[in-house]
Design a protein around this motif. Structure first.
Motif, mmCIF file in Angstrom:
data_model
loop_
_atom_site.group_PDB
_atom_site.id
_atom_site.type_symbol
_atom_site.label_atom_id
_atom_site.label_comp_id
_atom_site.label_asym_id
_atom_site.label_seq_id
_atom_site.Cartn_x
_atom_site.Cartn_y
_atom_site.Cartn_z
ATOM 1 N N VAL A 104 2.110 -0.671 -6.258
ATOM 2 C CA VAL A 104 1.802 0.134 -5.084
ATOM 3 C C VAL A 104 0.338 0.541 -5.160
ATOM 4 O O VAL A 104 -0.078 1.263 -6.073
ATOM 5 C CB VAL A 104 2.704 1.379 -5.000
ATOM 6 N N LYS A 105 -0.428 0.076 -4.198
ATOM 7 C CA LYS A 105 -1.868 0.303 -4.196
ATOM 8 C C LYS A 105 -2.217 1.582 -3.444
ATOM 9 O O LYS A 105 -1.556 1.902 -2.459
ATOM 10 C CB LYS A 105 -2.572 -0.897 -3.566
ATOM 11 N N PRO A 106 -3.253 2.279 -3.914
ATOM 12 C CA PRO A 106 -3.617 3.546 -3.249
ATOM 13 C C PRO A 106 -4.210 3.325 -1.869
ATOM 14 O O PRO A 106 -4.637 2.234 -1.524
ATOM 15 C CB PRO A 106 -4.659 4.153 -4.205
ATOM 16 N N PHE A 128 0.839 -1.185 0.000
ATOM 17 C CA PHE A 128 0.000 0.000 0.000
ATOM 18 C C PHE A 128 0.881 1.246 0.000
ATOM 19 O O PHE A 128 2.005 1.247 0.519
ATOM 20 C CB PHE A 128 -0.936 0.002 1.203
ATOM 21 N N LYS A 129 0.332 2.289 -0.568
ATOM 22 C CA LYS A 129 1.010 3.587 -0.578
ATOM 23 C C LYS A 129 1.407 3.968 0.841
ATOM 24 O O LYS A 129 0.609 3.820 1.785
ATOM 25 C CB LYS A 129 0.064 4.629 -1.172
ATOM 26 N N GLY A 130 2.657 4.424 0.997
ATOM 27 C CA GLY A 130 3.136 4.829 2.308
ATOM 28 C C GLY A 130 3.819 3.728 3.091
ATOM 29 O O GLY A 130 4.472 3.994 4.105
ATOM 30 N N ALA A 181 6.522 3.859 0.096
ATOM 31 C CA ALA A 181 6.252 3.651 -1.327
ATOM 32 C C ALA A 181 5.195 4.630 -1.847
ATOM 33 O O ALA A 181 4.265 5.009 -1.131
ATOM 34 C CB ALA A 181 5.772 2.212 -1.550
ATOM 35 N N GLN A 182 5.360 5.036 -3.091
ATOM 36 C CA GLN A 182 4.418 5.901 -3.784
ATOM 37 C C GLN A 182 3.816 5.151 -4.972
ATOM 38 O O GLN A 182 4.439 4.233 -5.518
ATOM 39 C CB GLN A 182 5.119 7.174 -4.278
ATOM 40 N N GLU A 183 2.613 5.586 -5.392
ATOM 41 C CA GLU A 183 1.969 4.896 -6.509
ATOM 42 C C GLU A 183 2.826 4.941 -7.762
ATOM 43 O O GLU A 183 2.838 3.982 -8.545
ATOM 44 C CB GLU A 183 0.599 5.514 -6.774
ATOM 45 N N GLU A 184 3.548 6.039 -7.947
ATOM 46 C CA GLU A 184 4.370 6.161 -9.153
ATOM 47 C C GLU A 184 5.600 5.238 -9.149
ATOM 48 O O GLU A 184 6.320 5.164 -10.143
ATOM 49 C CB GLU A 184 4.815 7.606 -9.367
ATOM 50 N N ASP A 185 5.819 4.552 -8.032
ATOM 51 C CA ASP A 185 6.906 3.566 -7.981
ATOM 52 C C ASP A 185 6.503 2.244 -8.630
ATOM 53 O O ASP A 185 7.354 1.363 -8.824
ATOM 54 C CB ASP A 185 7.315 3.295 -6.524
ATOM 55 N N SER A 186 5.244 2.090 -8.943
ATOM 56 C CA SER A 186 4.792 0.851 -9.583
ATOM 57 C C SER A 186 5.520 0.662 -10.903
ATOM 58 O O SER A 186 5.464 1.541 -11.793
ATOM 59 C CB SER A 186 3.283 0.904 -9.822
#
Lengths: 115, 109
Positions: free
Chosen positions: B107-109, B14-16, B77-82
């Motif tokens: 990375v899920k929101p 998850f994000k963060g 983690a950030q979503e853009e790291d996916s």
């Protein structure tokens, strides 16, 4: 050009036909690499060029595969009598060579589909 | 024989949340290790290299010769790291790079 250029971006061919894949590296880059990217298999090393010579051809899967580089620039990967297992994305990368920091610059790849 | 192993094909966080992408290697010489990343519809590109000891986009990786590992870490983690992440080992003269099979980070929101 600004980056490594590969052509064609997509190629669909019939089993048994020959294909040629082209790579145009970044200007001035003396080292050039070919990799094969298959689903779930990561990047498989095929061949490496320093200038026009290929000191390491150990990754070529069979004698149906060959590659050449001319003028220290453009490289062509040729696959003869293609088989279905040759279907993959073929990636080309270049680097500065001597004094190399180890950074590879990749092209967008050529997706080969053998029917 | 030289080998790079990435044991996880897919990692979802998850994000963060903190993220760690594992990489183990085997190499008889002094290793040069790298992480490459491929974002959706983009070409493969260098993320970081161990000799630079740098942090890129919040990611760090420490070479542990005792454990022959070079895990990639990010605390949040950030979503853009996916993306797809590849660990790579360069031979002494950089005439061959060995890549792992890659880990897809989601990375899920």
């Amino acid at each position: 050009g600004a980056g490594v250029s590969q052509s064609p971006s997509n190629k669909v061919t019939e089993k048994g036909k020959d294909v040629e894949l082209r790579c145009d590296p970044i200007s001035g880059h003396t080292a050039l690499y070919w990799y094969r990217q298959s689903l779930g298999q990561g990047l498989e090393f095929l061949i490496y060029f320093q200038g026009n010579s290929a000191p390491d051809k150990s990754g070529l899967p069979s004698d149906r595969f060959s590659a050449e580089r001319t003028g220290g620039s453009v490289s062509t990967l040729t696959i003869q009598r293609t088989q279905q297992e040759d279907s993959a994305v073929y990636l080309c990368a270049s680097s500065r060579g001597g004094g190399n920091t180890g950074e590879l610059f990749f092209g967008e790849g050529s997706r080969l589909t053998v029917l | 024989a030289q080998r790079v192993t990435q044991p996880e094909k897919l990692l979802s966080v998850f994000k963060g949340a903190p993220v760690e992408l594992k990489c183990n290697y085997s190499y008889s010489g002094s290793p040069e290790l790298f992480w490459y990343v491929q974002y959706s519809r983009q070409r493969l590109q260098l993320l970081l290299r161990h000799i630079s000891r740098e942090s890129i986009k919040g990611f760090t990786a420490d070479l542990n010769k005792g454990e022959t590992s070079f895990h990639l870490k990010k605390p949040f983690a950030q979503e853009e790291d996916s993306a797809m992440y590849y660990c790579a080992l360069g031979s002494g003269n950089f005439n061959k790079f060995y890549f792992g099979s890659g880990t897809k980070l989601n990375v899920k929101p």
